[in-house]
Design a protein around this motif. Sequence first.
Motif, PDB file in Angstrom:
ATOM      1  N   ARG A   1       0.856  -1.176   0.071  1.00 55.35           N
ATOM      2  CA  ARG A   1      -0.155  -0.057   0.060  1.00 55.35           C
ATOM      3  C   ARG A   1       0.790   1.081   0.007  1.00 55.35           C
ATOM      4  O   ARG A   1       2.078   1.200   0.122  1.00 55.35           O
ATOM      5  N   GLY A   2       0.231   2.358  -0.154  1.00 58.89           N
ATOM      6  CA  GLY A   2       0.934   3.527  -0.157  1.00 58.89           C
ATOM      7  C   GLY A   2       1.370   3.967   1.148  1.00 58.89           C
ATOM      8  O   GLY A   2       0.754   3.542   2.273  1.00 58.89           O
ATOM      9  N   LEU A   3       2.080   5.354   1.490  1.00 57.47           N
ATOM     10  CA  LEU A   3       2.387   5.835   2.592  1.00 57.47           C
ATOM     11  C   LEU A   3       0.881   6.062   3.312  1.00 57.47           C
ATOM     12  O   LEU A   3      -0.152   6.467   2.689  1.00 57.47           O
ATOM     13  N   ASP A   4       0.989   5.772   4.691  1.00 57.38           N
ATOM     14  CA  ASP A   4      -0.258   6.181   5.521  1.00 57.38           C
ATOM     15  C   ASP A   4      -0.647   7.640   5.670  1.00 57.38           C
ATOM     16  O   ASP A   4       0.181   8.189   6.258  1.00 57.38           O
ATOM     17  N   ALA A   5      -1.664   8.062   5.102  1.00 57.35           N
ATOM     18  CA  ALA A   5      -1.788   9.375   5.289  1.00 57.35           C
ATOM     19  C   ALA A   5      -2.508   9.556   6.887  1.00 57.35           C
ATOM     20  O   ALA A   5      -3.221   8.661   7.273  1.00 57.35           O
ATOM     21  N   LEU A   6      -2.354  10.768   7.271  1.00 60.45           N
ATOM     22  CA  LEU A   6      -2.829  11.100   8.804  1.00 60.45           C
ATOM     23  C   LEU A   6      -3.713  12.503   8.608  1.00 60.45           C
ATOM     24  O   LEU A   6      -3.266  13.131   7.984  1.00 60.45           O
ATOM     25  N   ASP A   7      -4.594  12.497   9.507  1.00 61.91           N
ATOM     26  CA  ASP A   7      -5.581  13.668   9.568  1.00 61.91           C
ATOM     27  C   ASP A   7      -4.680  14.935  10.043  1.00 61.91           C
ATOM     28  O   ASP A   7      -3.922  14.923  10.884  1.00 61.91           O
ATOM     29  N   VAL A   8      -4.913  16.140   9.505  1.00 65.90           N
ATOM     30  CA  VAL A   8      -4.201  17.375   9.869  1.00 65.90           C
ATOM     31  C   VAL A   8      -5.235  18.318  10.345  1.00 65.90           C
ATOM     32  O   VAL A   8      -6.303  18.420   9.703  1.00 65.90           O
ATOM     33  N   GLU A   9      -4.950  19.014  11.346  1.00 65.03           N
ATOM     34  CA  GLU A   9      -5.627  20.223  11.790  1.00 65.03           C
ATOM     35  C   GLU A   9      -4.815  21.446  12.010  1.00 65.03           C
ATOM     36  O   GLU A   9      -3.770  21.317  12.441  1.00 65.03           O
ATOM     37  N   LEU A  10      -5.209  22.785  11.474  1.00 62.48           N
ATOM     38  CA  LEU A  10      -4.540  23.763  11.610  1.00 62.48           C
ATOM     39  C   LEU A  10      -5.325  24.608  13.068  1.00 62.48           C
ATOM     40  O   LEU A  10      -6.409  24.846  12.686  1.00 62.48           O
ATOM     41  N   ARG A  11      -4.444  24.630  13.972  1.00 59.19           N
ATOM     42  CA  ARG A  11      -5.043  25.447  15.074  1.00 59.19           C
ATOM     43  C   ARG A  11      -4.532  26.826  15.569  1.00 59.19           C
ATOM     44  O   ARG A  11      -3.148  26.707  15.275  1.00 59.19           O
ATOM     45  N   LYS A  12      -5.230  27.737  16.082  1.00 54.95           N
ATOM     46  CA  LYS A  12      -4.345  28.833  16.486  1.00 54.95           C
ATOM     47  C   LYS A  12      -3.951  28.829  18.156  1.00 54.95           C
ATOM     48  O   LYS A  12      -4.766  28.407  18.705  1.00 54.95           O
ATOM     49  N   SER A  13      -2.798  29.156  18.228  1.00 50.31           N
ATOM     50  CA  SER A  13      -2.144  29.179  19.670  1.00 50.31           C
ATOM     51  C   SER A  13      -2.787  30.482  20.286  1.00 50.31           C
ATOM     52  O   SER A  13      -3.512  31.196  19.618  1.00 50.31           O
ATOM     53  N   GLU A  14      -2.406  30.612  21.529  1.00 57.81           N
ATOM     54  CA  GLU A  14      -2.925  31.604  22.343  1.00 57.81           C
ATOM     55  C   GLU A  14      -2.556  33.094  21.628  1.00 57.81           C
ATOM     56  O   GLU A  14      -3.340  34.142  21.754  1.00 57.81           O
ATOM     57  N   ASP A  15      -1.537  33.018  21.432  1.00 63.06           N
ATOM     58  CA  ASP A  15      -0.934  34.361  20.697  1.00 63.06           C
ATOM     59  C   ASP A  15      -1.186  34.554  19.065  1.00 63.06           C
ATOM     60  O   ASP A  15      -0.595  35.378  18.493  1.00 63.06           O
ATOM     61  N   GLY A  16      -2.145  33.701  18.618  1.00 57.87           N
ATOM     62  CA  GLY A  16      -2.558  33.892  17.286  1.00 57.87           C
ATOM     63  C   GLY A  16      -1.755  33.177  16.210  1.00 57.87           C
ATOM     64  O   GLY A  16      -2.202  33.176  15.163  1.00 57.87           O
ATOM     65  N   THR A  17      -0.731  32.219  16.712  1.00 62.59           N
ATOM     66  CA  THR A  17       0.043  31.509  15.780  1.00 62.59           C
ATOM     67  C   THR A  17      -0.629  30.322  15.156  1.00 62.59           C
ATOM     68  O   THR A  17      -1.153  29.700  15.860  1.00 62.59           O
ATOM     69  N   ALA A  18      -0.615  30.069  13.819  1.00 59.97           N
ATOM     70  CA  ALA A  18      -1.077  28.786  13.400  1.00 59.97           C
ATOM     71  C   ALA A  18      -0.344  27.690  13.730  1.00 59.97           C
ATOM     72  O   ALA A  18       0.995  27.920  13.241  1.00 59.97           O
ATOM     73  N   GLU A  19      -0.797  26.690  14.254  1.00 58.50           N
ATOM     74  CA  GLU A  19       0.101  25.367  14.403  1.00 58.50           C
ATOM     75  C   GLU A  19      -0.542  24.269  13.663  1.00 58.50           C
ATOM     76  O   GLU A  19      -1.613  24.090  13.500  1.00 58.50           O
ATOM     77  N   VAL A  20       0.525  23.483  13.279  1.00 63.92           N
ATOM     78  CA  VAL A  20      -0.144  22.340  12.801  1.00 63.92           C
ATOM     79  C   VAL A  20      -0.044  21.037  13.521  1.00 63.92           C
ATOM     80  O   VAL A  20       0.691  20.872  14.545  1.00 63.92           O
ATOM     81  N   TYR A  21      -1.398  20.408  13.638  1.00 65.62           N
ATOM     82  CA  TYR A  21      -1.607  19.308  14.646  1.00 65.62           C
ATOM     83  C   TYR A  21      -1.774  18.150  13.628  1.00 65.62           C
ATOM     84  O   TYR A  21      -2.584  18.195  12.743  1.00 65.62           O
ATOM     85  N   VAL A  22      -1.311  16.882  14.099  1.00 66.15           N
ATOM     86  CA  VAL A  22      -1.659  15.636  13.562  1.00 66.15           C
ATOM     87  C   VAL A  22      -2.318  14.526  14.240  1.00 66.15           C
ATOM     88  O   VAL A  22      -1.676  14.413  15.489  1.00 66.15           O
ATOM     89  N   ALA A  23      -3.340  13.926  13.867  1.00 63.30           N
ATOM     90  CA  ALA A  23      -3.706  12.752  14.342  1.00 63.30           C
ATOM     91  C   ALA A  23      -2.810  11.542  14.061  1.00 63.30           C
ATOM     92  O   ALA A  23      -2.881  10.629  13.347  1.00 63.30           O
ATOM     93  N   TYR A  24      -1.820  11.379  15.077  1.00 66.18           N
ATOM     94  CA  TYR A  24      -0.547  10.341  14.836  1.00 66.18           C
ATOM     95  C   TYR A  24      -1.339   9.016  15.194  1.00 66.18           C
ATOM     96  O   TYR A  24      -1.921   8.769  16.044  1.00 66.18           O
ATOM     97  N   GLN A  25      -0.955   8.139  14.108  1.00 63.03           N
ATOM     98  CA  GLN A  25      -1.437   6.638  14.424  1.00 63.03           C
ATOM     99  C   GLN A  25      -0.491   5.848  13.551  1.00 63.03           C
ATOM    100  O   GLN A  25       0.076   6.135  12.610  1.00 63.03           O
ATOM    101  N   ARG A  26      -0.398   4.449  14.173  1.00 63.39           N
ATOM    102  CA  ARG A  26       0.798   3.529  13.485  1.00 63.39           C
ATOM    103  C   ARG A  26      -0.569   2.470  12.900  1.00 63.39           C
ATOM    104  O   ARG A  26      -1.278   2.183  13.385  1.00 63.39           O
ATOM    105  N   PHE A  27      -0.053   1.851  11.968  1.00 60.51           N
ATOM    106  CA  PHE A  27      -0.744   0.817  11.100  1.00 60.51           C
ATOM    107  C   PHE A  27       0.005  -0.407  10.988  1.00 60.51           C
ATOM    108  O   PHE A  27       1.107  -0.367  10.806  1.00 60.51           O
ATOM    109  N   ARG A  28      -0.795  -1.566  10.853  1.00 64.22           N
ATOM    110  CA  ARG A  28       0.096  -2.747  10.617  1.00 64.22           C
ATOM    111  C   ARG A  28       0.706  -2.749   9.382  1.00 64.22           C
ATOM    112  O   ARG A  28       0.260  -2.656   8.112  1.00 64.22           O
ATOM    113  N   PRO A  29       1.866  -3.156   9.664  1.00 65.62           N
ATOM    114  CA  PRO A  29       2.633  -3.048   8.185  1.00 65.62           C
ATOM    115  C   PRO A  29       2.566  -4.519   7.440  1.00 65.62           C
ATOM    116  O   PRO A  29       2.049  -5.485   7.980  1.00 65.62           O
TER     117      PRO A  29
END
Length: 179
Positions: free
Chosen positions: A142-170
Motif C-alpha cells: 500500500r501507499g504511505l499512511d496519510a494522517l489527519d491534519v488540523e490547523l489550530r491557532k495558539s493563544e498568541d494567534g500563531t497557526a500551528e499544525v496538529y496531526v492525529a498520529y496513528q500507526r498501522f500494521r505493516p
Amino acid sequence: MLAGIGTIAALFLPIVFAAGPVLDPWLRRRRGSSTNNGGVADRSFVRIAPLDALAADGVPRFFPVIANKMDAWTTLPQQRVGAIFLVRKDDQGEPRVAAFSAACPHLGCIVDFNAQQQQFACPCHAAAFGLDGARVSGPSKRGLDALDVELRKSEDGTAEVYVAYQRFRPGLDVRVPLG
Ligand code: FES
C-alpha cells in the motif's frame, strides 16, 4: 447483620481500590481507549510545528512526533512516538498541509525523501512512493499512511499544525490500526 456487612466491606474495599491501578491498562483497552495509536496516551491531535516552519513549496519535510506515551501502567511525558512528513502546498492563499507517516508500510523502516526523484524512498527494501504517498514501486502493498491534519491557532494567534498520529500494521494492502 450490619456489622457483618461493614466487616466484609472493610476487608474487601481496600483490595478493590488497590486493584484499580493494576487493572487500568486492561480496563482502558476494554473501553476502546487503548494505545492503538502507537502508544500515544490519547487519541487527540498532536502538535507538530508552527505552520510558518513549513514553506508552501510542496516539498515534504520530516518531523518527529513528540507526545505523552503509554507504557502499560505508566504515562511517559513527551516521548518520541514516531515520525511523519508534512507537505504544504497552499491553494489560493489558503494553507493546505498533508501528513504521511514516515513508517514504511512494508515492514516499518523510516522512509527518506529523495528530492532528485521527487519520491519517498525506503532504505530497507527499495519501496518508492509518490509525493501524494501513493505506492510507485517495491514490495510495499500500500501507499504511505496519510494522517489527519488540523490547523489550530495558539493563544498568541500563531497557526500551528496538529496531526492525529496513528500507526498501522505493516505488510498489508489495507490500513489496520496497531493495537
Ligand atoms: S521496510 Fe520499506 S521496503 Fe521494506
